[in-house]
Motif scaffolding. Structure first.
Motif, PDB file in Angstrom:
ATOM      1  N   MET A   1       0.842  -1.187   0.000  1.00 14.74           N
ATOM      2  CA  MET A   1       0.000   0.000   0.000  1.00 14.74           C
ATOM      3  C   MET A   1       0.883   1.244   0.000  1.00 14.74           C
ATOM      4  O   MET A   1       2.026   1.192   0.437  1.00 14.74           O
ATOM      5  CB  MET A   1      -0.918  -0.006   1.217  1.00 14.74           C
ATOM      6  N   SER A   2       0.327   2.345  -0.452  1.00 11.15           N
ATOM      7  CA  SER A   2       1.130   3.565  -0.589  1.00 11.15           C
ATOM      8  C   SER A   2       1.497   4.164   0.753  1.00 11.15           C
ATOM      9  O   SER A   2       0.832   3.939   1.756  1.00 11.15           O
ATOM     10  CB  SER A   2       0.370   4.587  -1.440  1.00 11.15           C
ATOM     11  N   SER A   3       2.583   4.940   0.749  1.00 13.90           N
ATOM     12  CA  SER A   3       3.074   5.545   1.982  1.00 13.90           C
ATOM     13  C   SER A   3       2.095   6.602   2.483  1.00 13.90           C
ATOM     14  O   SER A   3       1.235   7.077   1.746  1.00 13.90           O
ATOM     15  CB  SER A   3       4.452   6.150   1.768  1.00 13.90           C
ATOM     16  N   LEU A   4       2.260   6.984   3.718  1.00  9.40           N
ATOM     17  CA  LEU A   4       1.314   7.877   4.378  1.00  9.40           C
ATOM     18  C   LEU A   4       2.064   9.004   5.061  1.00  9.40           C
ATOM     19  O   LEU A   4       3.090   8.777   5.698  1.00  9.40           O
ATOM     20  CB  LEU A   4       0.519   7.067   5.412  1.00  9.40           C
ATOM     21  N   THR A   5       1.558  10.223   4.926  1.00  7.25           N
ATOM     22  CA  THR A   5       2.145  11.369   5.604  1.00  7.25           C
ATOM     23  C   THR A   5       1.314  11.686   6.845  1.00  7.25           C
ATOM     24  O   THR A   5       0.093  11.860   6.752  1.00  7.25           O
ATOM     25  CB  THR A   5       2.174  12.596   4.667  1.00  7.25           C
ATOM     26  N   LEU A   6       1.962  11.730   7.989  1.00  9.16           N
ATOM     27  CA  LEU A   6       1.299  12.055   9.250  1.00  9.16           C
ATOM     28  C   LEU A   6       1.833  13.379   9.779  1.00  9.16           C
ATOM     29  O   LEU A   6       2.956  13.739   9.473  1.00  9.16           O
ATOM     30  CB  LEU A   6       1.552  10.942  10.276  1.00  9.16           C
ATOM     31  N   PRO A   7       1.051  14.106  10.571  1.00  9.79           N
ATOM     32  CA  PRO A   7      -0.279  13.768  11.070  1.00  9.79           C
ATOM     33  C   PRO A   7      -1.362  14.039  10.045  1.00  9.79           C
ATOM     34  O   PRO A   7      -1.169  14.758   9.069  1.00  9.79           O
ATOM     35  CB  PRO A   7      -0.434  14.690  12.278  1.00  9.79           C
ATOM     36  N   ILE A   8      -2.531  13.449  10.314  1.00 11.07           N
ATOM     37  CA  ILE A   8      -3.743  13.740   9.548  1.00 11.07           C
ATOM     38  C   ILE A   8      -4.477  14.822  10.324  1.00 11.07           C
ATOM     39  O   ILE A   8      -4.683  14.692  11.533  1.00 11.07           O
ATOM     40  CB  ILE A   8      -4.612  12.476   9.417  1.00 11.07           C
ATOM     41  N   GLU A   9      -4.861  15.882   9.642  1.00 13.63           N
ATOM     42  CA  GLU A   9      -5.532  16.996  10.309  1.00 13.63           C
ATOM     43  C   GLU A   9      -7.017  16.998  10.002  1.00 13.63           C
ATOM     44  O   GLU A   9      -7.428  16.803   8.868  1.00 13.63           O
ATOM     45  CB  GLU A   9      -4.918  18.326   9.860  1.00 13.63           C
ATOM     46  N   THR A  10      -7.825  17.217  11.032  1.00 11.32           N
ATOM     47  CA  THR A  10      -9.255  17.446  10.861  1.00 11.32           C
ATOM     48  C   THR A  10      -9.531  18.835  11.448  1.00 11.32           C
ATOM     49  O   THR A  10      -8.602  19.531  11.873  1.00 11.32           O
ATOM     50  CB  THR A  10     -10.099  16.373  11.581  1.00 11.32           C
ATOM     51  N   SER A  11     -10.782  19.232  11.508  1.00 15.44           N
ATOM     52  CA  SER A  11     -11.067  20.584  11.990  1.00 15.44           C
ATOM     53  C   SER A  11     -10.625  20.802  13.436  1.00 15.44           C
ATOM     54  O   SER A  11     -10.152  21.875  13.785  1.00 15.44           O
ATOM     55  CB  SER A  11     -12.552  20.920  11.836  1.00 15.44           C
ATOM     56  N   ARG A  12     -10.733  19.765  14.287  1.00 12.11           N
ATOM     57  CA  ARG A  12     -10.364  19.934  15.698  1.00 12.11           C
ATOM     58  C   ARG A  12      -9.257  19.012  16.174  1.00 12.11           C
ATOM     59  O   ARG A  12      -8.800  19.135  17.319  1.00 12.11           O
ATOM     60  CB  ARG A  12     -11.598  19.706  16.581  1.00 12.11           C
ATOM     61  N   LEU A  13      -8.830  18.070  15.326  1.00 11.41           N
ATOM     62  CA  LEU A  13      -7.908  17.032  15.779  1.00 11.41           C
ATOM     63  C   LEU A  13      -6.668  16.907  14.902  1.00 11.41           C
ATOM     64  O   LEU A  13      -6.685  17.268  13.730  1.00 11.41           O
ATOM     65  CB  LEU A  13      -8.611  15.670  15.769  1.00 11.41           C
ATOM     66  N   LEU A  14      -5.623  16.370  15.522  1.00 14.53           N
ATOM     67  CA  LEU A  14      -4.470  15.826  14.800  1.00 14.53           C
ATOM     68  C   LEU A  14      -4.457  14.336  15.087  1.00 14.53           C
ATOM     69  O   LEU A  14      -4.534  13.925  16.256  1.00 14.53           O
ATOM     70  CB  LEU A  14      -3.160  16.438  15.303  1.00 14.53           C
ATOM     71  N   LEU A  15      -4.394  13.522  14.053  1.00 15.01           N
ATOM     72  CA  LEU A  15      -4.236  12.085  14.214  1.00 15.01           C
ATOM     73  C   LEU A  15      -2.784  11.787  13.877  1.00 15.01           C
ATOM     74  O   LEU A  15      -2.369  11.889  12.724  1.00 15.01           O
ATOM     75  CB  LEU A  15      -5.192  11.327  13.291  1.00 15.01           C
TER      76      LEU A  15
END
Length: 198
Positions: A1-15
């Protein structure tokens, strides 16, 4: 599977990936008796929390079936760790994945888990090209069950008295959603989110 850039940002969160410094925040909810039945692995003491944290720190991408991506659910602004969410690639041939989450009860009921789960489902279907995502929850965990339904997942199975947990029979609910169902529901959410013009 393809690589992933972190963090993932949402309106109120960082994953983001887990860090050593997350240990104390994990202890505040993982050691609560009411949380222990909902966690991915048994957590009875601080050593178990440390073992789990060390494992989650290594779970940063999906390369092969059986891999798990575990992310810390962190509030933007103050950096407070609210809970955890994971995506496991369970089957390559059938394109199956499983999402799991746990949130500190202190922060439950504010939509954080829904926000994190929406981001993880987007990631599962759009980035990792998974075909079907399923989720399991305890039959008595009404908040989780309601959230999974709100996300558009359908109840596919109800396992009654299938296991013993601390001397009591456990009930387990299985929910699932397909990639095309998620994309359709995403379009509906976008339509409702658009401002109306007179």
């Amino acid at each position: 599977m393809s690589s992933l850039t972190l963090p993932i940002e949402t309106s109120r969160l960082l994953l983001r990936s887990f860090e050593r410094g997350d240990y104390d925040a994990l202890c505040t909810y993982q050691l609560l008796p009411e949380m222990q039945r909902y966690l991915e692995w048994p957590v009875w003491n601080k050593a178990d929390v440390a073992t789990g944290l060390n494992l989650m720190r290594t779970q940063v991408c999906l390369h092969r079936p059986g891999d798990t991506l575990s992310l810390a659910m962190v509030r933007r602004g103050d950096g407070q760790l609210l809970g955890q969410i994971s995506l496991r690639w369970s089957d390559a041939t059938a394109g199956q994945g499983e999402v799991r989450f746990a949130i500190n009860p202190r922060y439950a009921g504010n939509g954080y888990a829904a926000e994190a789960a929406t981001a993880i489902l987007d990631l599962a279907f759009d980035h990792f090209k998974i075909h079907r995502v399923f989720a399991r929850c305890d039959g008595h965990n009404h908040r989780a069950s309601k959230l999974l339904q709100k996300l558009g997942m359908r109840l596919e199975a109800h396992y009654r008295e299938h296991a013993l947990f601390q001397g009591e029979w456990d009930e387990e609910l299985h929910f699932a959603i397909l990639d095309r169902e998620w994309r359709r529901s995403s379009k509906i959410r976008e339509m409702h989110a658009r401002p109306r013009v007179a």
